[in-house]
Design a protein around this motif. Structure first.
Motif: not given
Ligand code: FAD
Length: 514
Positions: A1-9
Motif C-alpha cells: 500500500m502506498v504511504e500518503s503524506f498529510p498534505w495530499w488531497t
C-alpha cells in the motif's frame, strides 16, 4: 500500500491507490518486455486511455489537474514498471511544466491536450559538445522571413524515435553580450515528421535496457514563430525552471525502486538459511534493510516536499537538486548494500538488484550530474537563498573564566571606539587567540569597532604597508580579508597574551618560556 503524506488531497490518495493497482496488474508484462528488450507499447496505450499522462495537466486542457504532486505520484508508481516509468517521466519533462509556465494560450491548447492524451515527448538539451555545460549548445536557429531555420544535433535523448513531441533548447544568438547574460538560447517545440528532422542513432547503454535513447539530427528544419515557447532569449530561464521539475519527478521515481529493493531483501532474508537460521537474524542483513527503509522514507519525503513547493508556485532549486542528488546516491548505495546482503543470488539476473545499480548509475549522471547538483546547491545557498541563514550571528572570544573560546552575541570591548590602526591590530590579535588559522573579513572587524568599510580597508592597507598584516584581495583589487602576521601579533601584545594550556598540562615541569 502506498504511504500518503498529510498534505495530499483525497484525489492524490485515490490516484496513488489506482496507480498501485495498475502497477501490480502490469508488473509481469513490463518485466517480460524488459527481459525481451521490447518497447511496452501496450502498457503505455492503456495508461493513455486511463488518462494518467494528464495527472499534471490542468482540467481545462483535458488533464486531471493534480499538479506536481500528481505527476510525482504517477512517476513514483510507474518507476516500478521500468521502461514505462522512464517514458512517462521523460514525456512530462518534454514540456509539461514549461508550457504551463511559459506557453501562450494557443500553445497550451495545442500541446497540453496532446500531453493529457498521452502523446510521448522528449526533452532535448544535451549535444555532443554540451553536457554539463548545457549553455554551450551548437544547434542554432536562424530567422528566415517568418520562419526559424534549425540546424544541429542533440544526443542522449530519451524517447528518441518513440517520442512524437520534441522540446528543444536552441541557440538564437552569437552575441557575446547575450551569451554572458544567458540570453542566447530559445525554446522550441515541434513534432516528428517535420521535414529535415531525423533520428540519427540509438544508444546501446549499460542500463535503459528497453528504453530508447539516442541522437537526433536537424538539417534545415523550418519552424513557424509559433514553435517558440516563451520569448527569444528566454531559453535558459525556461530550461532552469523545467530542470527543477525534472529533478523532482526523477527523484520520485527513485522512491519506487528503493521500495522494491527493500521488499526483495525482506523476502530473501526471510527465506535464505545459513548457519541454521534465516539471514534476517544476522545483524548485517537486518541493518541493511533498516538503512533501505530509512533512505526510502527520506527519499519520498524530499521528493514530495519539493512537489508541494512547486505546487505552491515556488522555484525550489535547492530542494529539487538535493532530492535528485541524494535519492540517486542512496539508490546506488542501497543497490550495492543489497547485493552484499543477498550474496551471489543478487549478482544473477534472476533478481533485479543488478538492474537497480545500473539504473542508479545513470541517475547519478542525468538531469545534471550529482557534482553539478552539489555545485548548484552550494552556489544558490551561499549567494542567494540562504545567505542570511548561513551567516553566523556570533563572534568568537576567549572566555577567561571557562578557559575556552566561546560564541557570543557581545560585540566586544571596542564597539564604541573609533577604528585606528592600533585598535584594528588589537582586534586581529584577539582573533588570533580563538581563530589562529583564519583571516578576518573587513565586515568582521567593522562589527567590533566604529568606522566605515572604506576606513577599515585604508587602515588595513596601512598596516600591510608597515608589514604588520597579510591581506587577501578580491577580484576588484579591494582588500577583502586580513590577518595579523607574526610581527603584528608581537606588536599588539606580549607573548604571554597568546599562551594557552589545558588543565592537565604540567606547566611547571614541561613548559618553557625563553
Ligand atoms: C541514459 C541517459 C539518458 C539521458 N536523457 C537525456 C534526455 O532525455 N535529454 C537530454 O537533454 N539529455 C539527456 N541525457 C544527458 C545527460 O543529462 C548528460 O549525460 C549529463 O548532463 C552529463 O553530461 P555528459 O554526459 O556530457 O558529461 P560531462 O559534462 O562531460 O561530465 C563528465 C564529468 O565531469 C564532471 N563535471 C563537468 N562539469 C563539471 C563542473 N562544472 N563541476 C563539477 N563537475 C563537473 C561531471 O560531473 C562528470 O563527472 C541523458 C544521459 C544518459 C546517460
Amino acid at each position: 500500500m502506498v504511504e500518503s503524506f498529510p498534505w495530499w488531497t483525497e484525489e492524490n490518495k485515490k490516484l496513488a491507490k489506482d496507480l498501485e493497482t495498475f502497477v501490480l496488474n502490469h508488473y509481469e508484462e513490463a518485466e517480460r518486455h524488459y527481459f525481451m528488450k521490447k518497447f511496452p507499447h501496450g502498457i503505455l496505450n492503456e495508461l493513455k486511455e486511463l488518462g494518467y499522462f494528464g495527472a499534471g495537466v490542468p482540467k481545462k486542457y483535458g488533464g486531471m489537474e493534480l499538479g506536481a504532486t500528481g505527476a510525482c505520484i504517477v512517476a513514483e508508481q510507474l518507476g516500478r514498471l521500468y521502461c514505462v516509468g522512464h517514458c512517462f517521466t521523460v514525456s512530462m519533462l518534454g514540456g509539461l511544466h514549461q508550457l504551463i509556465e511559459f506557453g501562450t494560450e494557443e500553445q497550451k491548447e495545442y500541446w497540453l491536450t496532446k500531453i493529457a492524451k498521452g502523446q510521448l515527448g522528449a526533452v532535448c538539451i544535451t549535444e555532443p559538445f554540451a553536457g554539463s555545460d548545457a549553455a554551450n549548445v551548437y544547434t542554432s536557429a536562424v530567422k528566415d522571413g517568418d520562419e526559424w531555420v534549425i540546424n544541429g544535433k542533440k544526443r542522449y535523448i530519451t524517447n528518441a524515435g518513440t517520442g512524437h513531441r520534441y522540446f528543444m533548447y536552441i541557440k538564437t544568438s552569437d552575441d557575446p553580450k547575450d551569451r554572458a547574460a544567458y540570453r542566447h538560447l530559445s525554446t522550441f517545440v515541434f513534432e516528428r515528421g517535420t521535414k529535415g528532422f531525423s533520428l540519427e542513432k540509438i544508444n546501446d547503454l549499460i542500463g535503459f535496457d528497453n528504453v530508447p535513447n539516442g541522437y537526433l539530427n536537424m538539417k534545415d528544419v523550418h519552424l513557424p514563430e509559433s514553435a517558440m515557447v516563451g520569448e527569444q532569449g528566454q531559453g535558459w530561464e525556461i530550461m532552469m525552471s523545467g530542470l527543477n521539475f525534472e529533478r523532482m519527478i526523477g527523484s520520485a521515481g527513485v522512491g519506487g525502486s528503493l521500495l522494491d529493493a527493500a521488499r526483495l531483501l525482506h523476502f530473501h532474508s526471510q527465506r535464505r538459511i545459513q548457519f541454521g537460521k534465516p539471514l534476517k537474524f544476522i545483524e548485517n542483513v537486518s541493518f541493511t534493510l533498516a538503512r533501505l527503509v530509512a533512505r526510502l522514507k527520506y527519499a519520498r519525503l524530499m521528493s514530495f516536499y519539493t512537489a508541494y513547493l512547486l505546487d505552491l508556485g515556488k522555484q525550489p532549486i535547492i530542494e529539487s537538486s538535493i532530492a535528485k542528488w541524494f535519492n540517486v546516491d542512496w539508490a546506488m548505495q542501497s543497490g550495492i548494500e543489497t547485493v552484499q546482503a543477498m550474496g551471489g543470488d543478487a549478482l544473477t539476473r534472476f533478481y533485479p538488484v543488478e538492474r537497480m545499480i545500473r539504473e542508479a548509475k545513470i541517475g547519478q549522471l542525468v538531469a545534471g550530474t550529482n557534482e553539478v547538483m552539489a555545485y548548484l546547491v552550494y552556489r544558490v545557498a551561499t549567494s542567494m537563498a540562504m545567505t542570511k541563514e548561513l551567516e553566523t550571528p556570533f563572534r568568537f572570544k576567549m572566555d577567561e573564566e571557562a578557559g575556552y573560546p566561546i560564541a557570543t552575541l557581545d560585540k566586544g570591548p571596542y564597539v564604541e571606539q573609533e577604528a585606528t590602526s592600533e585598535l584594528v591590530l588589537k582586534i586581529l590579535a584577539e582573533d588570533y587567540r580563538v581563530n589562529p588559522s583564519l583571516y578576518m573579513m573587513i565586515d568582521d572587524i567593522k562589527k567590533q569597532c566604529k568606522g566605515s568599510r572604506k576606513k577599515i580597508r585604508e587602515i588595513c592597507k596601512e598596516l600591510e604597508n608597515n608589514g604588520l598584516v597579510v591581506a587577501f584581495y578580491d577580484r576588484k583589487g579591494e582588500i577583502k580579508m586580513v590577518k595579523a602576521n607574526y610581527k603584528g601579533l608581537d606588536k599588539a601584545y606580549p607573548p604571554e597574551h597568546y599562551r594557552w594550556f589545558p588543565d592537565w598540562y604540567d606547566i611547571e615541569r614541561d613548559a618553557f618560556f625563553g
